[in-house]
Write an enzyme that holds these catalytic residues in place. Sequence first.
Site, PDB file in Angstrom:
ATOM      1  N   HIS A 150       0.829  -1.215   0.000  1.00 14.08           N
ATOM      2  CA  HIS A 150       0.000   0.000   0.000  1.00 14.08           C
ATOM      3  C   HIS A 150       0.856   1.255   0.000  1.00 14.08           C
ATOM      4  O   HIS A 150       0.925   1.991   0.977  1.00 14.08           O
ATOM      5  CB  HIS A 150      -0.962  -0.016   1.192  1.00 14.08           C
ATOM      6  CG  HIS A 150      -2.089  -0.988   1.014  1.00 14.08           C
ATOM      7  ND1 HIS A 150      -2.153  -2.185   1.682  1.00 14.08           N
ATOM      8  CD2 HIS A 150      -3.176  -0.948   0.209  1.00 14.08           C
ATOM      9  CE1 HIS A 150      -3.246  -2.840   1.309  1.00 14.08           C
ATOM     10  NE2 HIS A 150      -3.885  -2.114   0.415  1.00 14.08           N
ATOM     11  N   ALA A 152       2.707   4.425  -2.897  1.00 15.38           N
ATOM     12  CA  ALA A 152       2.317   5.303  -4.010  1.00 15.38           C
ATOM     13  C   ALA A 152       2.320   4.577  -5.354  1.00 15.38           C
ATOM     14  O   ALA A 152       1.615   4.982  -6.282  1.00 15.38           O
ATOM     15  CB  ALA A 152       3.240   6.518  -4.061  1.00 15.38           C
ATOM     16  N   ASP A 191      -5.899   5.216  -1.186  1.00 17.41           N
ATOM     17  CA  ASP A 191      -5.248   4.549  -0.048  1.00 17.41           C
ATOM     18  C   ASP A 191      -4.319   5.508   0.691  1.00 17.41           C
ATOM     19  O   ASP A 191      -3.357   5.080   1.350  1.00 17.41           O
ATOM     20  CB  ASP A 191      -4.437   3.323  -0.527  1.00 17.41           C
ATOM     21  CG  ASP A 191      -5.282   2.057  -0.615  1.00 17.41           C
ATOM     22  OD1 ASP A 191      -6.253   1.940   0.162  1.00 17.41           O
ATOM     23  OD2 ASP A 191      -4.985   1.194  -1.466  1.00 17.41           O
TER      24      ASP A 191
END
Length: 418
Positions: A150, A152, A191
């Site tokens: 999780h 970029a 996210d």
Amino acid sequence: MEANRFGPILLIPIEIKWILPAKFKGLSQTCITRAESAGSIPARRVRRLFSFQRHLLSSRLLRGAPHLNPLHILDEDYCGQAKCMLEKVGSWNFDIFLFDRLTNGNSLVFLTFNLLNQYGLIELFQLDMVKLRRFLVLVQEDYHNQNPYHNAVHAADVTQAMHCYLREPKLAQSLTSFDILLGLLAAATHDLDHPGVNQPFLIKTNHYLAALYRNTSVLENHHWRSAVGLLRETELFSNLPAEDSLSIERQLGSLILATDISRQNEYLSRFRTHLDENDLCLGNASHRHFVLQMALKCADICNPCRPWELSKQWSEKVTEEFFHQGDIEKKHKLEISPLCDSEANTIASVQIGFMTYVVEPLFAEWARFSDTRLSQTMLGHLGLNKASWSAMEPEASGSSEEGESEPGRKQGSKRCLF
Ligand SMILES: *[C@@H]1O[C@H](CO)[C@@H](O)[C@H](O)[C@H]1NC(C)=O
Ligand SMILES: *[C@@H]1O[C@H](CO)[C@@H](O)[C@H](O)[C@H]1NC(C)=O
Ligand SMILES: [Zn+2]
């Protein structure tokens, strides 16, 4: 106290903030090589040191100090290969890992900027280039580099997939520019500030986010509120009427909240009902919004639908993140979350379960909605990838058969995902 370690802490190495020359144009290999040979700084830190985002407008310490050069449009700065890759940004085989390397870890900034530009949204919404770049850099920085999954790059990957879906004929014909803007922004931020552990973990460790969002879509609410925070901070939409920017914030929330995998069945059965009754009317804004939610959900979990070489890397990364959580749970004598125990699971077993109970049902409906070559390609990869994992995990092949008849059955075991 322990839980605070996983809170939304901004891990920006303070010491590097002042090292970078203010006008550092272009990402030059010589700089990196020089720095590497100059001292004993690990290569990874050097890369971060020279990361493009930091010399562009960089650190939070410099916020509000607008000595940024608005004329440096991203296109001028990135190297030729990355630029060349962007010509095929709509390809399902797009290698986001390679793109991230070519952009020195700035895939999310470059990709999102490029897409917004390509769709003509910057011009149409009269977005201020400085504010936009600052927004994108901050978004990218607020993802945690140290999360195996999780981070970029996942956000960039989801944004790229979203772009592919937005170009599907049914959507391309009906979506407004406003929808496209929302879809891309939601993908890029969905996210944001992910702590690398899942909601059950946050709840059982009494993390403040769990209390703040009352144990409900804790992560997704946080991603959304973080995105809104950055929108307000950078005043990206300050030129739009207040009602429009509020509408953007609200719809962004509704899109991001749809990525809560524990609510998948709810969305899927709504989608199914619409398809059965053939009553989706894309002239209707609320129907278009629903389709965007489904598109974002697909983009978020499309890893198993990518070509094997890409798909496999994602599988390894996500399992690494799960197992890392499991290790923390073990260490602190907490109950180990499903899929997170490295002794009870393998990458293959985790993947086969995920594909069978989560991915296949979603993409089957998506293909009913958008029966295109892309959908067939995705289902094709999904089948092949599942077969590849199954070949490594022979005993699991039986359970995948069961799943076909009862797609919702293993709901409980999905809790660990995303
Ligand atoms: C959240 O869940 C925890 C653990 O089950 C519980 O102790 C807490 O009261 C719940 N918080 C809210 C606001 O429901
Ligand atoms: C759009 O769809 C929603 C939900 O199905 C419905 O309530 C609404 O009346 C529709 N709007 C128009 C203008 O048809
Ligand atoms: Zn995601």
